[in-house]
Design an enzyme around this catalytic site. Sequence first.
Site, PDB file in Angstrom:
ATOM      1  N   ASN A 138      -8.617   0.201  -6.090  1.00 49.92           N
ATOM      2  CA  ASN A 138      -8.943   0.022  -7.571  1.00 49.92           C
ATOM      3  C   ASN A 138      -7.886   0.641  -8.378  1.00 49.92           C
ATOM      4  OD1 ASN A 138     -10.712  -1.222  -9.574  1.00 49.92           O
ATOM      5  ND2 ASN A 138     -11.382   0.712 -10.041  1.00 49.92           N
ATOM      6  N   ARG A 171       1.185 -10.861  -8.585  1.00 49.59           N
ATOM      7  CA  ARG A 171       0.567  -9.552  -8.365  1.00 49.59           C
ATOM      8  C   ARG A 171      -0.017  -9.224  -7.076  1.00 49.59           C
ATOM      9  NH1 ARG A 171      -2.741  -6.581 -13.007  1.00 49.59           N
ATOM     10  NH2 ARG A 171      -1.974  -4.835 -12.225  1.00 49.59           N
ATOM     11  N   ASP A 196     -10.110  -4.213  -6.402  1.00 50.25           N
ATOM     12  CA  ASP A 196      -8.940  -5.240  -6.427  1.00 50.25           C
ATOM     13  C   ASP A 196      -8.863  -5.796  -4.973  1.00 50.25           C
ATOM     14  OD1 ASP A 196      -8.220  -3.962  -9.024  1.00 50.25           O
ATOM     15  OD2 ASP A 196      -7.020  -5.737  -8.885  1.00 50.25           O
ATOM     16  N   GLN A 209      -6.097   0.646 -20.216  1.00 50.42           N
ATOM     17  CA  GLN A 209      -7.050  -0.391 -20.224  1.00 50.42           C
ATOM     18  C   GLN A 209      -8.621   0.026 -20.881  1.00 50.42           C
ATOM     19  OE1 GLN A 209      -5.091  -0.005 -17.738  1.00 50.42           O
ATOM     20  NE2 GLN A 209      -4.515  -1.548 -16.665  1.00 50.42           N
TER      21      GLN A 209
HETATM   22  O1  MRU Z   1      -4.155  -3.502 -13.297  1.00 53.98           O
HETATM   23  P1  MRU Z   1      -5.187  -4.155 -13.951  1.00 53.98           P
HETATM   24  O2  MRU Z   1      -5.812  -3.977 -15.217  1.00 53.98           O
HETATM   25  O3  MRU Z   1      -5.581  -5.748 -13.525  1.00 53.98           O
HETATM   26  O4  MRU Z   1      -6.362  -3.367 -13.007  1.00 53.98           O
HETATM   27  C1  MRU Z   1      -7.745  -3.833 -13.041  1.00 53.98           C
HETATM   28  C2  MRU Z   1      -8.574  -3.071 -12.082  1.00 53.98           C
HETATM   29  O5  MRU Z   1      -8.234  -2.145 -11.487  1.00 53.98           O
HETATM   30  C3  MRU Z   1      -9.783  -3.362 -12.084  1.00 53.98           C
HETATM   31  O6  MRU Z   1     -10.808  -2.488 -11.929  1.00 53.98           O
HETATM   32  C4  MRU Z   1     -10.277  -4.476 -10.979  1.00 53.98           C
HETATM   33  O7  MRU Z   1      -9.253  -5.641 -11.089  1.00 53.98           O
HETATM   34  C5  MRU Z   1     -11.625  -4.961 -11.107  1.00 53.98           C
HETATM   35  S1  MRU Z   1     -11.781  -6.142 -12.705  1.00 53.98           S
HETATM   36  C6  MRU Z   1     -13.145  -6.927 -12.588  1.00 53.98           C
END
Ligand code: MRU
Length: 356
Positions: free
Chosen positions: A258, A99, A248, A207
């Site tokens: 994010n 990723r 992120d 999520q």
């Molecule tokens: O695609 P994801 O579910 O991995 O995205 C997660 C997010 O955007 C979260 O806000 C970020 O990773 C922080 S998790 C503590």
Amino acid sequence: MTTMTIDPVCSDPIRINPIRWCDDALELLDQRVLPERQELLRITSADDAAKAISDMVVRGAPAIRIAAAYGVVLAAQGRTGPAWHDQLKEAIDHLGASRPTAVNLFWALSRMSTVIDEYRHEPRPPVAALLEMARTIHTRDKTDNLTLGRLGSELIAREGQCSVMTHCNTGALATGGHGTALGVIRSAWAKGLITRVHVNETRPWLQGARLTAWELQQEGIPAVLAVDSAASLLMASGEIGWLIVGADRIAANGDVANKIGTYALAVQARHHGVKVMVVAPVSTFDLSLESGATIPIETRDARELTHQGERAVAPKGIEVFNPVFDVTPATLIDAIVCEHGVIETPERGSIARLLA
Ligand code: MRU
């Protein structure tokens, strides 16, 4: 990869640990099937660890870094011969390609790489040292999150009791435990500072609906789920004091990548006088990037938009744009909370000073 169903009668969901190292294998709570089912995937190779990350069995920036660190241990186990060093570096590259946006992944892989380099003249890989590093990354994540929880809840206390809004999932499922943004919410709730939590469903992967709503419900924290597009209506009610989100990747000037939708929420928050708090460990900062403009933004499968389960909800052949992150400019952020402290009105200088 093997799948095991957790007996919900025997397991306490609050204490479910989404990432475990057990009998020389990595076990991941499969986030694709929550909250309907609680299933553990048992992973025994680095390739399968990389696939679990790209398929979102495990997701959330801090959790991804922990899973990737254990993935390197899997790559090292049972390997001998003079080529072990190059083979492990290949495994690291493969894990790093799983990723692209969460810089925490590369942070963890770089730590694992340092251990590998220290032992490069040995006849076999340093499995014990790699496992120790992976475990340290894992346990440190949880203790850092408790610090984030304390610092973030102090900010909320300063402004007074309120409702908050959160986006995506940043809780125990996305980290080594407690959570980042959701960790602040947990800590603030425990101190009586939060009346309720507005959870955005977080399209398209949900999520918020599937994971955050589930985590909050397990602990009896009052949570209200709404479609992402209800955010302005909710903010206009005056009830919400803070929008609290994770990150992120954070560029040197404080721009924050994010979950898609965060940027829109921050614009709406500014319009309605709602404060924006970003909560993330220090490993989320990428000081090599001057601004958020060059943060790589992952795009995912069109099917996330064109289908709901097996059912098509869009015409066949439609062109689809499915970026899964966006970048919120630093000017829309009131505070970034990390384990080193709180950066209010973030900008290049204050970030550099706190991280120095
Ligand atoms: O695609 P994801 O579910 O991995 O995205 C997660 C997010 O955007 C979260 O806000 C970020 O990773 C922080 S998790 C503590």
